[in-house]
Design a protein around this motif. Structure first.
Motif, short mmCIF file in Angstrom:
data_model
loop_
_atom_site.label_atom_id
_atom_site.label_comp_id
_atom_site.label_asym_id
_atom_site.label_seq_id
_atom_site.Cartn_x
_atom_site.Cartn_y
_atom_site.Cartn_z
N ILE A 194 31.47 -63.59 54.77
CA ILE A 194 32.73 -62.85 54.92
C ILE A 194 32.45 -61.41 55.33
CG2 ILE A 194 34.72 -61.91 53.65
CD1 ILE A 194 34.60 -64.51 51.94
N LEU A 195 31.48 -60.80 54.67
CA LEU A 195 31.16 -59.40 54.97
C LEU A 195 30.64 -59.26 56.40
CD1 LEU A 195 31.12 -56.60 53.69
CD2 LEU A 195 28.75 -57.03 53.01
N ARG A 196 29.76 -60.17 56.82
CA ARG A 196 29.23 -60.10 58.18
C ARG A 196 30.34 -60.28 59.21
NH1 ARG A 196 24.70 -60.07 61.08
NH2 ARG A 196 23.42 -59.91 59.21
N ARG A 197 31.27 -61.20 58.99
CA ARG A 197 32.36 -61.41 59.94
C ARG A 197 33.26 -60.18 60.01
NH1 ARG A 197 33.18 -62.60 63.37
NH2 ARG A 197 35.07 -63.85 63.55
N LYS A 198 33.51 -59.54 58.89
CA LYS A 198 34.32 -58.33 58.90
C LYS A 198 33.63 -57.20 59.67
CE LYS A 198 37.08 -58.97 54.69
NZ LYS A 198 38.42 -58.67 55.26
N ILE A 199 32.33 -57.07 59.48
CA ILE A 199 31.60 -56.02 60.18
C ILE A 199 31.51 -56.33 61.67
CG2 ILE A 199 29.41 -54.81 60.38
CD1 ILE A 199 31.19 -54.12 57.91
N GLU A 200 31.37 -57.62 62.03
CA GLU A 200 31.38 -57.99 63.44
C GLU A 200 32.72 -57.63 64.08
OE1 GLU A 200 28.28 -61.80 63.23
OE2 GLU A 200 30.44 -62.14 63.22
N ARG A 201 33.81 -57.87 63.37
CA ARG A 201 35.13 -57.48 63.88
C ARG A 201 35.24 -55.96 63.96
NH1 ARG A 201 40.12 -59.98 63.95
NH2 ARG A 201 38.85 -61.82 64.36
N ALA A 202 34.68 -55.26 62.99
CA ALA A 202 34.71 -53.80 63.01
C ALA A 202 34.00 -53.26 64.24
CB ALA A 202 34.06 -53.25 61.74
N CYS A 203 32.88 -53.88 64.62
CA CYS A 203 32.14 -53.44 65.81
C CYS A 203 33.01 -53.54 67.06
CB CYS A 203 30.87 -54.27 65.98
SG CYS A 203 29.58 -53.92 64.76
N VAL A 204 33.75 -54.64 67.16
CA VAL A 204 34.65 -54.82 68.30
C VAL A 204 35.72 -53.74 68.31
CG1 VAL A 204 36.34 -56.35 69.37
CG2 VAL A 204 34.23 -57.30 68.42
N LEU A 205 36.32 -53.48 67.16
CA LEU A 205 37.38 -52.47 67.08
C LEU A 205 36.84 -51.07 67.37
CD1 LEU A 205 39.27 -53.77 63.90
CD2 LEU A 205 39.98 -53.98 66.30
N LEU A 206 35.63 -50.80 66.94
CA LEU A 206 35.04 -49.49 67.21
C LEU A 206 34.78 -49.29 68.71
CD1 LEU A 206 32.52 -49.37 64.24
CD2 LEU A 206 34.34 -47.70 64.63
N GLU A 207 34.42 -50.38 69.39
CA GLU A 207 34.12 -50.29 70.82
C GLU A 207 35.37 -50.32 71.68
OE1 GLU A 207 30.86 -52.70 72.37
OE2 GLU A 207 30.26 -53.14 70.31
N GLU A 208 36.37 -51.10 71.27
CA GLU A 208 37.50 -51.39 72.16
C GLU A 208 38.80 -50.68 71.81
OE1 GLU A 208 37.03 -53.09 74.83
OE2 GLU A 208 34.95 -53.64 74.37
N THR A 209 38.86 -49.99 70.68
CA THR A 209 40.09 -49.30 70.30
C THR A 209 39.80 -47.85 69.94
OG1 THR A 209 40.06 -49.65 67.88
CG2 THR A 209 40.83 -51.50 69.26
N ASN A 210 40.85 -47.10 69.74
CA ASN A 210 40.71 -45.70 69.31
C ASN A 210 40.98 -45.54 67.82
OD1 ASN A 210 40.13 -44.63 71.89
ND2 ASN A 210 42.30 -44.75 72.44
N LEU A 211 41.07 -46.64 67.10
CA LEU A 211 41.28 -46.57 65.65
C LEU A 211 40.13 -45.82 64.99
CD1 LEU A 211 42.45 -50.23 64.86
CD2 LEU A 211 43.86 -48.16 64.74
N SER A 212 40.44 -45.00 64.02
CA SER A 212 39.40 -44.30 63.27
C SER A 212 38.67 -45.29 62.37
CB SER A 212 40.01 -43.19 62.42
OG SER A 212 40.80 -43.76 61.38
N SER A 213 37.50 -44.92 61.91
CA SER A 213 36.75 -45.79 61.01
C SER A 213 37.54 -46.05 59.74
CB SER A 213 35.40 -45.15 60.67
OG SER A 213 34.56 -45.11 61.80
N ALA A 214 38.26 -45.03 59.26
CA ALA A 214 39.08 -45.20 58.06
C ALA A 214 40.19 -46.22 58.31
CB ALA A 214 39.65 -43.86 57.63
N ASP A 215 40.82 -46.14 59.48
CA ASP A 215 41.88 -47.10 59.81
C ASP A 215 41.32 -48.51 59.94
OD1 ASP A 215 43.86 -45.19 59.79
OD2 ASP A 215 43.76 -44.81 61.96
N ILE A 216 40.13 -48.63 60.50
CA ILE A 216 39.51 -49.95 60.64
C ILE A 216 39.17 -50.51 59.27
CG2 ILE A 216 37.41 -51.13 61.44
CD1 ILE A 216 37.49 -49.26 63.89
N ALA A 217 38.69 -49.65 58.37
CA ALA A 217 38.41 -50.10 57.01
C ALA A 217 39.68 -50.67 56.37
CB ALA A 217 37.87 -48.94 56.18
N PHE A 218 40.78 -49.98 56.54
CA PHE A 218 42.07 -50.45 56.00
C PHE A 218 42.50 -51.74 56.68
CE2 PHE A 218 46.72 -50.58 56.22
CZ PHE A 218 47.04 -50.58 54.88
#
Length: 251
Positions: A194-218
């Motif tokens: 579960i943790l790895r899948r969440k972090i994999e999704r976070a990587c995509v959001l960090l690369e493809e969106t302007n969401l802040s890291s805090a927003d991605i965490a939420f």
């Protein structure tokens, strides 16, 4: 909980290309072995280190020794392998097909060619034990099917806070039994998956969106930004903000 890096063996006799591949993959937090220039030496390393993936240049020392390594890996049927080669003539491709690799990358390649192929092949290998369509024989029980249901649930709810009890409820098993079977088939605990899948999704959001890291965490259901960043660093080796900065550098 610490997550072990996946190990990739690069069998490539052109040292500059081997270093380039290692740099690309280490940036994605894989452990990489290079300096292997023959099928015989590669087989020794494979038996000693049991890598998660082997990348093979077909023309080792001006000979198609890479295909011999592919035949060895096909016969052992336990480690996925991908060819990286400038040989794209019809004869070579026909010989490659006979060894049934998990992927093929033509030189010259771009970093995205390496990272996407490696990610997809490793993901397929991770789920092979619970995918009856990829099995050489029919499963003797319904364990793979039940675990597939839990994987689907996790993926469908990856942006939510996923409770283990809700996942276990899909199987009708007791929690310790579920954890044992999940770990046996996926090579990691449900929590690690579960943790790895969440972090994999976070990587995509960090690369493809302007969401802040805090927003991605939420967005991904973490308790806090610090909790998210701690998990991100354990898996990726750097903080989420450092990851974004690195990915923004032109290739």
């Amino acid at each position: 909980m610490e997550t072990t890096k996946q190990l990739i063996l690069v069998v490539e006799d052109e040292i500059i290309i081997a270093h380039d591949i290692r740099q690309i993959l280490e940036a994605e937090n894989y452990e990489v072995i290079i300096g292997i220039r023959s099928a015989d030496k590669a087989i020794r390393i494979i038996e000693e280190r049991n890598p998660d993936l082997v990348l093979i240049d077909i023309n080792l020392n001006q000979d198609k020794d890479g295909l011999n390594l592919g035949r060895y890996l096909l016969a052992s049927d336990r480690i996925p392998y991908v060819y990286i080669t400038s040989n794209t003539d019809r004869i070579t491709i026909d010989e490659v097909r006979d060894t049934r690799p998990d992927g093929f990358i033509a030189k010259p390649f771009k970093p995205i060619d390496i990272t996407t192929t490696v990610s997809i092949v490793l993901n397929n290998a991770r789920h092979r034990a619970i995918d009856p369509k990829r099995m050489s024989t029919e499963p003797e029980d319904d364990v793979p099917f039940r675990i597939r249901e839990t994987i689907q649930y996790i993926n469908d709810n990856i942006t939510e806070k996923i409770e283990l009890a809700d996942v276990v409820a899909l199987t009708r098993w007791k929690t310790p039994h579920f954890i044992r079977l999940f770990t046996k088939h996926l090579g990691m605990t449900p929590y690690q998956y579960i943790l790895r899948r969440k972090i994999e999704r976070a990587c995509v959001l960090l690369e493809e969106t302007n969401l802040s890291s805090a927003d991605i965490a939420f967005e991904l259901g973490f308790h806090s930004y610090s909790n998210f960043n701690s998990a991100f660093k354990k898996i990726m080796g750097i903080t989420s903000d450092s990851y974004r900065k690195k990915k923004q550098v032109p290739e």
